[in-house]
Structures are given as structure tokens and as C-alpha cells.
Design a protein around this motif. Structure first.
Motif, PDB file in Angstrom:
ATOM      1  N   UNK A  60       0.801  -1.224   0.113  1.00  9.36           N
ATOM      2  CA  UNK A  60       0.097   0.095  -0.097  1.00  9.36           C
ATOM      3  C   UNK A  60       0.875   1.259  -0.140  1.00  9.36           C
ATOM      4  N   UNK A  61       0.326   2.214  -0.564  1.00 13.44           N
ATOM      5  CA  UNK A  61       0.997   3.672  -0.761  1.00 13.44           C
ATOM      6  C   UNK A  61       0.852   4.259   0.772  1.00 13.44           C
ATOM      7  N   UNK A  62       1.332   5.512   0.694  1.00  8.63           N
ATOM      8  CA  UNK A  62       1.218   6.224   2.183  1.00  8.63           C
ATOM      9  C   UNK A  62      -0.375   6.552   2.216  1.00  8.63           C
ATOM     10  N   UNK A  63      -0.698   6.965   1.088  1.00  8.52           N
ATOM     11  CA  UNK A  63      -2.227   7.483   0.910  1.00  8.52           C
ATOM     12  C   UNK A  63      -2.942   6.464   1.224  1.00  8.52           C
ATOM     13  N   UNK A  64      -2.700   5.223   0.794  1.00  5.67           N
ATOM     14  CA  UNK A  64      -3.879   4.030   0.944  1.00  5.67           C
ATOM     15  C   UNK A  64      -3.756   3.742   2.493  1.00  5.67           C
ATOM     16  N   UNK A  65      -2.491   3.644   3.001  1.00  2.00           N
ATOM     17  CA  UNK A  65      -2.369   3.499   4.495  1.00  2.00           C
ATOM     18  C   UNK A  65      -3.345   4.720   5.238  1.00  2.00           C
ATOM     19  N   UNK A  66      -3.213   5.738   4.734  1.00  3.58           N
ATOM     20  CA  UNK A  66      -3.824   6.925   5.459  1.00  3.58           C
ATOM     21  C   UNK A  66      -5.495   6.619   5.420  1.00  3.58           C
ATOM     22  N   UNK A  67      -5.888   6.177   4.400  1.00  5.48           N
ATOM     23  CA  UNK A  67      -7.181   5.686   4.082  1.00  5.48           C
ATOM     24  C   UNK A  67      -7.545   4.697   5.118  1.00  5.48           C
ATOM     25  N   UNK A  68      -7.016   3.634   5.261  1.00  7.47           N
ATOM     26  CA  UNK A  68      -7.135   2.610   6.150  1.00  7.47           C
ATOM     27  C   UNK A  68      -7.139   3.006   7.799  1.00  7.47           C
ATOM     28  N   UNK A  69      -6.260   3.898   7.824  1.00  3.60           N
ATOM     29  CA  UNK A  69      -6.080   4.473   9.316  1.00  3.60           C
ATOM     30  C   UNK A  69      -7.433   5.311   9.574  1.00  3.60           C
ATOM     31  N   UNK A  70      -7.895   5.763   8.599  1.00  6.43           N
ATOM     32  CA  UNK A  70      -8.763   6.779   8.846  1.00  6.43           C
ATOM     33  C   UNK A  70     -10.255   5.927   9.091  1.00  6.43           C
ATOM     34  N   UNK A  71     -10.294   4.820   8.247  1.00  5.87           N
ATOM     35  CA  UNK A  71     -11.503   4.019   8.591  1.00  5.87           C
ATOM     36  C   UNK A  71     -11.398   3.391  10.005  1.00  5.87           C
ATOM     37  N   UNK A  72     -10.215   2.866  10.329  1.00  9.21           N
ATOM     38  CA  UNK A  72     -10.105   1.986  11.714  1.00  9.21           C
ATOM     39  C   UNK A  72     -10.268   3.192  12.794  1.00  9.21           C
ATOM     40  N   UNK A  73      -9.924   4.491  12.699  1.00  8.35           N
ATOM     41  CA  UNK A  73     -10.080   5.475  13.894  1.00  8.35           C
ATOM     42  C   UNK A  73     -11.659   5.812  13.882  1.00  8.35           C
ATOM     43  N   UNK A  74     -12.238   5.947  12.624  1.00  8.64           N
ATOM     44  CA  UNK A  74     -13.754   6.131  12.836  1.00  8.64           C
ATOM     45  C   UNK A  74     -14.518   5.009  13.416  1.00  8.64           C
ATOM     46  N   UNK A  75     -13.904   3.616  13.388  1.00  7.91           N
ATOM     47  CA  UNK A  75     -14.662   2.783  14.017  1.00  7.91           C
ATOM     48  C   UNK A  75     -14.435   2.872  15.473  1.00  7.91           C
TER      49      UNK A  75
END
Length: 76
Positions: A60-75
Motif C-alpha cells: 500500500x502507498x502512504x495515501x492508502x495506508x492513511x485511508x485505512x487508518x481513517x477507517x479504523x479510527x472512525x470505528x
């Protein structure tokens, strides 16, 4: 040690629901120190989370990792 102090601050704030002022009173320090610990603790959490995600999604790119991070934090 500082990392454990920051972790304790995060737990008191986000798990126990204490205000920064209440945490400061509990620990016998100025509230500004608690804000600093919370800020640095969130930074530590973010770095650790990105490290875990990078291991879980090695291509994953930094941007994709950031997206995954945001999804987890929202949970949370």
C-alpha cells in the motif's frame, strides 16, 4: 517513562472519559502538561498504527495506508 505516561493519559481521557483538568488533578500536574501528553500520545498512537498497517498492507502507498487508518479510527 514518558511513553507509559502518555498511554495512561490517553486511557484516562478516551477510555475512562476524564477531562484533561480531572487528569491533571489526579496526577498533580498542570493541565498544560496533560494537553502536551495527550497531543504526543495521539502522535505515538498514529505512528504505531501506521506501522502496523504498513506491515498488514505491505504494497500500500502512504495515501492508502492513511485511508485505512481513517477507517479504523472512525470505528473507534
Amino acid at each position: 517513562p514518558a511513553p507509559m505516561r502518555r498511554l495512561e493519559c490517553l486511557e484516562l481521557r478516551y477510555v475512562e472519559g476524564l477531562t484533561p483538568r480531572a487528569i491533571a488533578e489526579l496526577r498533580g500536574v498542570r493541565v498544560e502538561k496533560i494537553y502536551e501528553d495527550l497531543r504526543e500520545g495521539r502522535r505515538d498512537f498514529r505512528v504505531a498504527l501506521m506501522d502496523v498497517l504498513a506491515n498488514y498492507y505491505p504494497l500500500a502507498s502512504e495515501e492508502e495506508l492513511e485511508e485505512h487508518s481513517q477507517k479504523l479510527v472512525e470505528l473507534l
